[in-house]
Design a protein around this motif. Structure first.
Motif, short mmCIF file in Angstrom:
data_model
loop_
_atom_site.label_atom_id
_atom_site.label_comp_id
_atom_site.label_asym_id
_atom_site.label_seq_id
_atom_site.Cartn_x
_atom_site.Cartn_y
_atom_site.Cartn_z
N SER A 415 0.94 -1.22 -0.59
CA SER A 415 0.01 0.12 0.25
C SER A 415 1.17 1.52 0.05
CB SER A 415 -0.66 0.26 1.29
OG SER A 415 -0.67 -0.21 2.65
N ARG A 416 2.10 0.99 1.07
CA ARG A 416 3.01 2.92 0.63
C ARG A 416 3.59 2.10 -0.70
NH1 ARG A 416 1.03 5.86 3.34
NH2 ARG A 416 2.75 6.53 2.67
N VAL A 417 4.38 1.90 -1.56
CA VAL A 417 4.71 1.58 -2.62
C VAL A 417 3.87 2.11 -3.78
CG1 VAL A 417 5.16 0.94 -4.78
CG2 VAL A 417 5.92 -0.65 -2.45
N ALA A 418 2.09 1.41 -3.39
CA ALA A 418 0.74 1.87 -4.14
C ALA A 418 0.73 3.57 -4.34
CB ALA A 418 -0.20 1.50 -4.34
N HIS A 419 1.34 4.40 -3.21
CA HIS A 419 0.57 5.52 -2.72
C HIS A 419 1.79 6.52 -2.55
CE1 HIS A 419 -1.50 8.36 -0.50
NE2 HIS A 419 -0.11 9.01 0.15
#
Length: 447
Positions: A415-419
């Motif tokens: 989720s942090r990578v996508a964000h």
């Protein structure tokens, strides 16, 4: 006071208390039961629709070149003409109703009997055409719409009551769709409400329980994907495939979000004008592309992808081809931009399972089921950017208690990578389509 007067007073008091109990508990319980019934029945209908499509094209794949464009065109036209507001998964509509700027007309446009008919009827047409659409997001929208209609039993409907009904119906819908009650609670808190309201939690949990009871009574106590076989303990070196899987799925999920949110950047302006003027032709053209992808994949990309994900997760039967997640990703993008009612949960889990097969080939010393489950969580968390919901959904669907830490770590990293590349998909779609009048396909604000 005579006996008759005392009896009349008791009867009036009893009626008043019964009415208060009905409005406080009975309406919500009835609504939750109806949501659970709708979730189970809609699941049966979607399974039947895909099975019918596969029977039609069995041994004559060329027939999909006619069926898929035709059904997609009709469904796209119906959505645009009669069922505007039912398009997509339905979760952005719920977010817009709960958090968008005050607009008394928005809720009536996005929820109610018209939306229920469109979500079920038109959504089934798309699934009958083999499009890569899921039923779980639409079930959330169905649940919210059913609960919204329960407002008619109340003498006065305040904005807070309306919000409570939508939130409870949405969570009950997700719980009934996946048979995952804990995920339904977290979904309502993390994705929809963004906070935990003490005065709402009792209604929320009660709705989920009643919806779950109906699902349990009609469908049985089942695991959505089944019980996986994975050890409870992994060596420290297992952190390497977890990180690789999380980054891979995070990037793939971000690419999907960007494709949906920034259509104006990759769809030519002439095609965008064509989409607005000729929805029938637009739907037919996209349906033809989906059919070509389905035939090119050997039939692996038809439907939501549940069976492919289950085979990979259970590590039995024929495995999918190496390019399956890429082709499924493409089919999912094409299916979603048709504008038909349809969700992202099941297709996202299937794409993640395909990436899990990649990672299991790179790290053959670890169980495939564990790596597939990790990638399913990673891709879903990247698309939704709701890591707790993604982690709990998959854990409940596979009874993966031994994978708690790897699943949670993957969800957080993905989720942090996508964000880093894109805002949360559902919230961005809500802002783009339902907060204010904007051109379809306009770029959402970054936040």
């Amino acid at each position: 006071m005579t006996v008759r007067h005392r009896a009349a007073s008791v009867w009036r008091l009893t009626r008043r208390e019964l009415r208060k109990s009905w409005l406080k508990y009975g309406v919500l319980w009835l609504g939750a039961l109806l949501v659970g019934l709708a979730a189970v029945q809609f699941a049966n209908w979607t399974n039947d629709a895909l099975a019918l499509f596969l029977r039609w094209i069995d041994g004559r794949a060329w027939l999909a070149l006619l069926l898929t464009p035709a059904l997609t065109a009709v469904a796209a036209w119906l959505t645009r003409r009669w069922f505007a507001g039912s398009e997509g998964s339905g979760i952005p509509q719920v977010i817009a109703a709960l958090h968008g700027p005050d607009d008394p007309r928005r809720v009536s446009r996005l929820f109610g009997w018209r939306i229920i008919v469109g979500k079920v009827g038109v959504g089934l047409l798309g699934m009958l055409g083999g499009l890569t659409l899921g039923r779980e997001g639409p079930t959330v929208h169905l649940g919210a719409s059913i609960m919204y209609e329960m407002r008619r039993f109340y003498p006065r409907v305040s904005p807070r009551l309306q919000r409570m009904l939508l939130l409870a119906g949405s969570a009950a819908g997700l719980s009934g769709a996946f048979n995952t009650p804990l995920a339904g609670i977290l979904f309502a808190i993390e994705e929809l409400s963004r906070s935990f309201e003490v005065r709402t939690n009792g209604v929320l949990i009660t709705s989920i329980v009643f919806s779950g009871l109906v699902s349990l009574a009609l469908a049985g106590n089942y695991l959505y994907f089944g019980q996986i076989s994975a050890p409870d303990l992994f060596p420290l070196a297992f952190a390497l495939p977890v990180v690789i899987a999380a980054v891979l799925c995070g990037l793939a999920g971000a690419a999907f979000n960007l494709a949906l949110l920034h259509q104006s950047r990759w769809i030519a302006p002439s095609l965008q004008r064509w989409r607005e003027r000729a929805p029938l032709l637009w739907g037919a053209a996209l349906g033809l592309l989906v059919a070509l992808v389905g035939i090119g994949s050997g039939g692996q990309t038809w439907g939501s992808g549940y069976e492919q994900a289950r085979h990979l997760l259970m590590n039995h039967g024929a495995q999918v081809s190496w390019d399956y997640p890429v082709l499924k990703w493409l089919s999912m993008v094409l299916s979603y931009i048709t504008g038909l009612p349809g969700g992202l949960f099941s297709p996202s889990l299937s794409i993640g399972a395909g990436f899990g097969q990649w990672v299991s080939q790179w790290f053959g010393q670890y169980p495939q089921s564990a790596l597939v489950a990790i990638c399913m969580v990673g891709y879903l968390a990247a698309v939704t950017q709701s890591p707790l919901t993604a982690f709990v959904i998959v854990m409940e669907m596979i009874n993966g208690g031994g994978l708690v830490i790897p699943l949670m770590a993957t969800a957080l990293i993905s989720s942090r990578v996508a964000h880093a590349f894109t805002p949360p998909l559902y919230e961005a779609l809500a802002m783009q389509k339902y907060y204010a009048p904007q051109a379809a396909g306009a770029d959402p604000p970054r936040h």
